[in-house]
Scaffold this active site. Structure first.
Site, PDB file in Angstrom:
ATOM      1  N   GLY A 125       0.802  -1.221   0.000  1.00 10.48           N
ATOM      2  CA  GLY A 125       0.000   0.000   0.000  1.00 10.48           C
ATOM      3  C   GLY A 125       0.826   1.257   0.000  1.00 10.48           C
ATOM      4  N   ASP A 137       3.711  -5.958  13.865  1.00 13.44           N
ATOM      5  CA  ASP A 137       3.108  -6.607  12.697  1.00 13.44           C
ATOM      6  C   ASP A 137       3.893  -7.861  12.335  1.00 13.44           C
ATOM      7  OD1 ASP A 137       1.220  -6.942  10.711  1.00 13.44           O
ATOM      8  OD2 ASP A 137       2.295  -5.737   9.239  1.00 13.44           O
TER       9      ASP A 137
END
Length: 769
Positions: free
Chosen positions: A27, A139
């Site tokens: 992204g 993450d």
């Protein structure tokens, strides 16, 4: 809903690294394989040109560089060079020639035995080093673990944060659902414990090929993470016990990374780490980094995740001291000999002010954590006192005196004598209310005050007698039951339909993974919408309808993906990814339901056109679910498009080469046959000379001599022709080998191309039905 990735960005060199090919695209950036002047290979990550002008994106990119530099290079991809201040920021790290753990498990299956143990030790050691540098990754997932030849490496610090009070106390929710800790999903204060939870989730995937908290939909996966048990089937012994300890809902009950590393290194296969008892040594660890403000004792896990020293999670009330009558585990309050709230009220400050109508309207309560929207004072909305809505069942006004004889309940240093005022205060102090409902003792005290002291019958008893799996939902339910006249609020954010529609009007965060995306996922749950429908407003019916539509939409999208994965060969390894937040966004804002951008990839465009037929042919809410399924499958579509280009390109290459090889080999064979017969004709020369001395016809020797002469000329001509047109002997032998190989490759390539075309045709039939 265009992806903000810039489509035209194609650079050839960055910071002295020549870019050879793209390794992946996300992204915020794209990663290329780069080569330095000395031949050193590097993974070069560039921030997308469309994000380069965004100050916040630049800050996050610079933070990623800083985080990676702080961690020891033996467990992460070493930074070779970086320039976060460039016109298009970039970072170059060592190129790790190996697959991700995600790709490896999908291709080769789960890890077992010594291989699994090596992986667990390597990743736990890497995690300990990361935390020792004062960094929380936030993450950690299989896609962020590279399997290098010399051991696993952790990559992608794009959303990592230093363990500092100024950074980890933010309430922004970031991470990847499936590997996020409960407190991470709820936007609570984050510590290094979230990485330990993620590590255990990654190990479950590595050992089984499935997530630790599987579910048919994202909403189901979130609910299971928040309150359900992990699926550890087949993971027993020391390893299973370690995973259970790391997957504890309570962050303080998880081991820190250093303790975890010792467990996985020292525990033999099939053994259970020793529990801390009497004379056994119990390692004491401190949360890594400068944020560590307390010390906790890490106890090695037992094979029963529910068994902990001094804690019984199956009971609502705690164990009573010696001499005190035992507590009935089905009761919230104590026995009748003592006032149910006496112990609680004794700990409250004696000078706590009364919660009055004036106090509520003047706003004495702190704002919601993280700077979130705080509901306006009660006077800004119709209330039960104003008569705009009928008062809730059991509601008593502040001056009714009904609860005057009961002891008060203390919340945010205020004394409350009736549930109505308390519910409003909890709505305005959401973080403090979550603590009440997440801690069994506090929740039991509240339940005792309501049911035993006040005799209140308006609140569902299950809030206090059952285990609370989601404290945020419990707070929302309590407020909705006691004060349905209040405007709906969740986690300190106004969630009227207008506010929801505005929040979900930009699905960009859902496509890029921005922090707001997981906050949106938490709001996009049918159970929450049904709770909000309990608020007495004209929108109540709309909340119920929206909850049903969200359920139907998400199920429809999951069903479509199931059909594709069952009937199409290329989809069999794909995972369903129907984001309920995107479904809700499309339900609230139907004008957003447009096909995703294909970024100029004709292969992706063809797949999108095929799948979007199902969206176009369906009605709401199923169309929203189908659209979300298409968006969630973009990664699969890109992979299928790449596979198609490879197979068709390889087929065209091999088939073209095969045709050329066939012609060349045929010429080789023809010239070879000519040379063969010409060599045989040379026999006529010695035979003709011999026959000249024999009493035979003169014509026969002459004829044989001429045949031999012509054979010699033909031999020379054929040999020269073959040498010029077909090359020397080595080249001719290689050509024969190449033809043999192409004969074997062509059937496989033809089958692959046919499979891809069959998948496309089958997908058209599925989506058009």
């Amino acid at each position: 809903m265009d992806d903000p990735q810039d489509q035209a960005m194609r650079v050839e060199e960055v910071g002295g690294f020549r870019l050879l090919r793209s390794l992946g695209r996300g992204g915020f950036g794209e990663v290329f394989l780069g080569e330095a002047a000395d031949g050193t290979l590097a993974a070069v990550k560039l921030l997308h040109a469309s994000w380069s002008g965004d100050a916040d994106m630049r800050r996050r990119f610079a933070a990623e560089v800083d985080q990676a530099r702080r961690v020891s290079g033996f467990c992460v991809a070493t930074i070779l060079d970086a320039d976060p201040d460039a016109a298009q920021p970039w970072i170059a790290t060592e190129f790790i020639d190996g697959p991700t753990l995600q790709a490896s498990v999908e291709a080769d299956g789960p890890r077992t035995g010594v291989e699994l143990q090596r992986l667990s030790v390597g990743t736990a050691t890497a995690l300990a080093a990361i935390h020792a540098a004062g960094v929380v990754h936030r993450d950690l997932k299989p896609d962020n673990i590279m399997l290098a030849p010399d051991g696993p490496r952790v990559i992608d610090f794009g959303i990592a944060r230093a363990v500092e009070s100024t950074s980890v106390t933010a309430s922004g929710v970031v991470g990847t659902i499936g590997y996020m800790a409960p407190e991470q999903l709820e936007g609570a204060r984050l510590t290094a414990a979230v990485d330990v939870f993620a590590w255990a989730s990654v190990m479950v995937f590595a050992a089984t090929g499935r997530e630790a908290f599987p579910g048919p939909t994202q909403a189901a996966r979130i609910a299971r993470i928040l309150g359900g048990e992990p699926d550890l089937a087949g993971l027993d012994g020391a390893f299973g016990a370690t995973l259970r300890a790391c997957l504890d809902k309570d962050p303080s009950a998880r081991p820190d990374a250093e303790t975890l590393m010792r467990w996985v290194i020292s525990a033999p296969s099939g053994a259970t780490p020793a529990r801390a008892t009497g004379g056994n040594h119990t390692p004491t660890t401190v949360a890594p980094g400068p944020d560590s403000d307390h010390t906790h004792t890490a106890v090695a896990p037992s094979s029963d995740a529910r068994t902990r020293v001094g804690v019984d999670h199956t009971r609502v009330a705690g164990q009573q001291p010696t001499g005190v009558p035992p507590v009935d585990p089905t009761r919230v309050a104590g026995t009748a000999q003592a006032a149910p709230t006496r112990n609680y009220t004794r700990t409250a400050p004696s000078d706590a002010p009364e919660a009055s109508a004036h106090a509520r309207s003047s706003g004495p309560y702190p704002s919601a954590p993280g700077g979130a929207h705080t509901p306006p004072p009660s006077g800004a909305y119709p209330s039960a006192a104003s008569g705009a809505y009928p008062p809730p069942s059991g509601f008593r006004g502040p001056n009714s005196g009904h609860f005057g004889a009961a002891p008060p309940y203390h919340f945010v240093s205020l004394r409350f004598h009736d549930p109505a005022h308390l519910a409003e205060a909890m709505q305005q102090n959401w973080g403090a209310a979550v603590k009440v409902f997440s801690e069994p003792g506090e929740r039991a005290a509240l339940g005792a005050w309501l049911m035993d002291d006040l005799g209140d019958t308006s609140v569902d008893r299950s809030l206090f007698r059952r285990e609370v799996r989601d404290a945020n939902l419990a707070v929302a339910s309590f407020v909705a039951q006691v004060r349905p006249d209040l405007p709906p609020v969740f986690r300190g954010r106004g969630v009227s339909l207008a506010e929801l529609r505005a929040l979900f009007s930009d699905p960009g965060p859902l496509l890029t993974g921005a922090p707001l995306s997981n906050e949106m996922v938490l709001l996009a749950r049918p159970e929450l919408l049904r709770i909000l429908s309990a608020h007495q407003s004209p929108e109540s019916v709309e909340y119920q309808r929206l909850a049903e539509d969200l359920d139907r939409g998400e199920n429809a999208g999951t069903l479509l993906h199931g059909q594709l994965s069952q009937q199409l060969v290329g989809w069999r390894s794909s995972q369903p990814n129907v984001n309920p937040a995107l479904v809700l966004a499309l339900l609230l804002n139907p004008h957003l339901m447009v096909p995703p951008d294909d970024n100029g990839d004709s292969g992706v465009a063809e797949w999108v056109d095929i799948l979007w037929q199902r969206v176009s042919n369906a009605s709401t809410p199923e169309s929203a679910g189908y659209a979300a399924a298409v968006y969630g499958s973009l990664g699969t579509l890109q992979a299928l498009a790449r596979q198609r280009r490879y197979w068709e390109g390889r087929y065209a290459e091999v088939s073209t080469a095969h045709e050329g090889l066939v012609g060349k080999v045929e010429l080789q064979n023809r010239t070879g046959r000519i040379i063969h017969w010409c060599r045989i004709s040379l026999i006529g020369l010695p035979l003709g000379l011999f026959l000249t001395v024999m009493p035979v016809w003169e014509v026969i020797p002459d004829l044989m001599m001429w045949v031999a002469l012509l054979g010699l000329v033909g031999l020379v001509g054929a040999f020269m022709t073959r040498l010029v047109l077909c090359g020397p002997a080595d080249r001719r032998r290689q050509r024969l080998l190449d033809l043999h190989n192409s004969n074997h490759q062509l059937p496989q390539l033809t089958s692959g191309v046919e499979r891809i075309r069959t998948d496309l045709a089958q997908a058209r039939r599925i989506t058009s039905s």
